[in-house]
Scaffold this motif. Structure first.
Motif, PDB file in Angstrom:
ATOM      1  N   VAL A 303      -0.361  -2.884  -5.736  1.00 44.17           N
ATOM      2  CA  VAL A 303      -1.745  -2.798  -6.221  1.00 44.17           C
ATOM      3  C   VAL A 303      -2.512  -4.047  -5.816  1.00 44.17           C
ATOM      4  N   LEU A 304      -1.873  -5.221  -5.945  1.00 42.13           N
ATOM      5  CA  LEU A 304      -2.521  -6.477  -5.570  1.00 42.13           C
ATOM      6  C   LEU A 304      -2.861  -6.485  -4.088  1.00 42.13           C
ATOM      7  N   THR A 305      -1.922  -6.076  -3.253  1.00 42.29           N
ATOM      8  CA  THR A 305      -2.160  -6.041  -1.803  1.00 42.29           C
ATOM      9  C   THR A 305      -3.303  -5.097  -1.464  1.00 42.29           C
ATOM     10  N   PHE A 306      -3.289  -3.902  -2.075  1.00 36.68           N
ATOM     11  CA  PHE A 306      -4.347  -2.918  -1.837  1.00 36.68           C
ATOM     12  C   PHE A 306      -5.707  -3.478  -2.233  1.00 36.68           C
ATOM     13  N   CYS A 307      -5.774  -4.119  -3.408  1.00 34.85           N
ATOM     14  CA  CYS A 307      -7.050  -4.659  -3.890  1.00 34.85           C
ATOM     15  C   CYS A 307      -7.561  -5.776  -2.987  1.00 34.85           C
ATOM     16  N   ALA A 308      -6.664  -6.649  -2.529  1.00 34.15           N
ATOM     17  CA  ALA A 308      -7.081  -7.752  -1.656  1.00 34.15           C
ATOM     18  C   ALA A 308      -7.593  -7.222  -0.317  1.00 34.15           C
ATOM     19  N   ILE A 309      -6.911  -6.221   0.231  1.00 31.62           N
ATOM     20  CA  ILE A 309      -7.371  -5.616   1.493  1.00 31.62           C
ATOM     21  C   ILE A 309      -8.706  -4.920   1.276  1.00 31.62           C
ATOM     22  N   GLY A 310      -8.855  -4.222   0.145  1.00 26.25           N
ATOM     23  CA  GLY A 310     -10.125  -3.572  -0.162  1.00 26.25           C
ATOM     24  C   GLY A 310     -11.263  -4.569  -0.265  1.00 26.25           C
ATOM     25  N   ALA A 311     -10.998  -5.726  -0.901  1.00 25.49           N
ATOM     26  CA  ALA A 311     -12.021  -6.765  -1.022  1.00 25.49           C
ATOM     27  C   ALA A 311     -12.420  -7.302   0.350  1.00 25.49           C
ATOM     28  N   ILE A 312     -11.438  -7.513   1.224  1.00 22.83           N
ATOM     29  CA  ILE A 312     -11.714  -8.009   2.589  1.00 22.83           C
ATOM     30  C   ILE A 312     -12.609  -7.032   3.335  1.00 22.83           C
ATOM     31  N   LEU A 313     -12.258  -5.751   3.273  1.00 22.77           N
ATOM     32  CA  LEU A 313     -13.028  -4.729   4.002  1.00 22.77           C
ATOM     33  C   LEU A 313     -14.456  -4.642   3.487  1.00 22.77           C
ATOM     34  N   LEU A 314     -14.641  -4.755   2.180  1.00 23.06           N
ATOM     35  CA  LEU A 314     -15.988  -4.669   1.606  1.00 23.06           C
ATOM     36  C   LEU A 314     -16.839  -5.877   1.990  1.00 23.06           C
ATOM     37  N   VAL A 315     -16.243  -7.073   1.974  1.00 24.33           N
ATOM     38  CA  VAL A 315     -17.004  -8.263   2.359  1.00 24.33           C
ATOM     39  C   VAL A 315     -17.421  -8.166   3.829  1.00 24.33           C
ATOM     40  N   ILE A 316     -16.489  -7.765   4.687  1.00 24.66           N
ATOM     41  CA  ILE A 316     -16.803  -7.641   6.119  1.00 24.66           C
ATOM     42  C   ILE A 316     -17.856  -6.561   6.351  1.00 24.66           C
ATOM     43  N   LEU A 317     -17.728  -5.428   5.632  1.00 23.80           N
ATOM     44  CA  LEU A 317     -18.740  -4.376   5.749  1.00 23.80           C
ATOM     45  C   LEU A 317     -20.109  -4.891   5.325  1.00 23.80           C
ATOM     46  N   SER A 318     -20.142  -5.669   4.248  1.00 26.78           N
ATOM     47  CA  SER A 318     -21.412  -6.180   3.733  1.00 26.78           C
ATOM     48  C   SER A 318     -22.108  -7.087   4.740  1.00 26.78           C
TER      49      SER A 318
END
Length: 415
Positions: A303-318
């Motif tokens: 869950v931690l790995t998934f959340c960290a990857i999700g955060a990275i993708l959202l910041v880059i998308l933004s």
């Protein structure tokens, strides 16, 4: 943000098991609300001081720097103070110190001096640290051990309400007066006087409450060679300390500059942009409620790995887009942030046994990442673009991905 203790001993409730814990739990709920509210109100102060004192991004981020630096300096001293005066008196002392810090905003506003505001914030933060160190043991000690996690989740949810309300309060009562304030900082004078009065009232109420007494169990004076193992020999704790540093740094850094980022992205005033920040912190509340169910069946490290990857993708998308998509993708990072702290902390102390409470002091000190990372991002923004500046949180989340995949393991293994 989750709250951890720096105490060095186990805690138990004195007396019979038939005590009424409701007054204590209500007190803790109010405490967590105020902690979250005061901490996240800093996100309003950063853009307010930036425009009011014509500061650079790095200089305006000193609000967070001095606030979170206190965790690194005061966690262990606060633990020793609370050990001597007791947990209830520790909470009263924490509220009193925080009230003094809030009161110092009045002379700082009268003299319109930025460094006085920073000094007031430092005092305010000392009170918050003492409050956290004093209050945390109650959550696990009040009631059956098997329901401790549910109590913690509920109390943290109340804290998330405080973080959600703070930006709305700041936008209405502080940033809305930014233009009329001109070359003064009077807009913060009365809101913080009100906060000080509320903190004093809470301190008096807690002082007069008959809360259950909590005692600490001392550690054995005779230890086996294995028990004398160095605290820093635990691999998961070493990597976990840096993961806490990285997580708090990323969370605070995004929250700190979100108002200015949204204002620039949507070409609106900071008073309008600041209201969006409540959605960022509100996402933490939603994420915690969802995470409390998911973590019952899913592996925490995954869950931690998934959340960290999700955060990275959202910041880059933004930072790669514009308009509403850029704003809401950055706000969405809050949902992924929600469970990271609790997971990192729990994985960091696995297998530590009697060292667990000592390790919590180290992890508490690592919250100072909120100071270092936010200042670093502000400095980078002064010399570059938002896209480049937000790579600082991305690097933090990349480290958390490593921790979730491998760093949490007590012994080194291949990925």
């Amino acid at each position: 943000m989750a709250i951890i203790s720096s105490q060095n001993s186990a805690v138990t409730v004195e007396g019979s098991g038939n005590q009424n814990y409701m007054p204590a739990l209500i007190s803790l709920a109010v405490l967590y609300f105020m902690n979250g509210f005061i901490t996240c109100l800093n996100d309003t102060l950063v853009p307010f001081f930036k425009e009011g004192f014509t500061l650079s991004y790095a200089d305006s981020s000193l609000v967070q720097f001095y606030f979170f630096l206190t965790y690194g300096l005061m966690s262990f001293p606060a633990g020793m103070i609370v050990e001597k005066i007791g947990y209830k008196n520790g909470m009263v002392l924490g509220f009193a110190i925080a009230a003094i810090g809030a009161l110092l905003f009045y002379p700082a506003a009268d003299m319109h001096l930025y460094y006085l505001f920073l000094a007031a914030l430092f005092v305010l933060a000392i009170g918050i640290v003492v409050l956290q160190v004093a209050s945390n043991p109650y959550i696990t000690a009040l009631g059956p051990a098997e329901t401790a996690s549910s109590r913690l989740t509920l109390i943290q949810a109340v804290g998330s309400i405080g973080t959600t309300v703070a930006p709305i309060f700041g936008a209405h009562y502080i940033l809305s007066r930014l233009k009329e304030s001109g070359a003064s900082s009077d807009a913060v004078k009365y809101p913080y006087l009100g906060i000080a009065a509320l903190l004093i009232c809470i301190a008096l109420v807690v002082y007069n409450l008959k809360l259950p007494k909590i005692s600490t169990g001392s550690e054995s004076a005779v230890a086996s060679p294995e028990e004398r193992r160095s605290l820093f020999s635990f691999r998961n704790l070493n990597y976990g300390s840096w993961a806490i540093f990285a997580y708090v740094g990323a969370e605070v850094s995004i929250g700190t500059f979100l108002t200015n980022y949204i204002a620039d992205t949507l070409s609106v005033g900071v008073e309008n942009a600041n209201s969006y920040v409540s959605y960022y912190w509100g996402g933490m509340l939603v994420g915690r409620l969802i995470g409390s169910f998911l973590l019952k069946t899913l592996k925490a490290s995954q869950v931690l790995t998934f959340c960290a990857i999700g955060a990275i993708l959202l910041v880059i998308l933004s930072v790669s887009s514009n308009g509403a998509l850029a704003v809401w993708s950055m706000i969405g990072v809050g949902v992924f942030n929600s469970v990271m702290f609790a997971i990192i902390f729990s994985l960091s102390v696995v297998g530590l046994g009697k060292y667990t409470t000592k390790a919590s002091g180290i992890l508490s000190t690592a919250i100072a990442g909120g100071a270092i990372v936010s200042f670093s991002q502000g400095y980078l923004k002064d010399h570059s673009t938002w896209a480049i500046a937000f790579m600082i949180p991305v690097l933090c989340y990349l480290y958390i991905v490593f921790f979730g995949m491998n760093g949490y393991k007590p012994k080194a293994e291949n990925l």
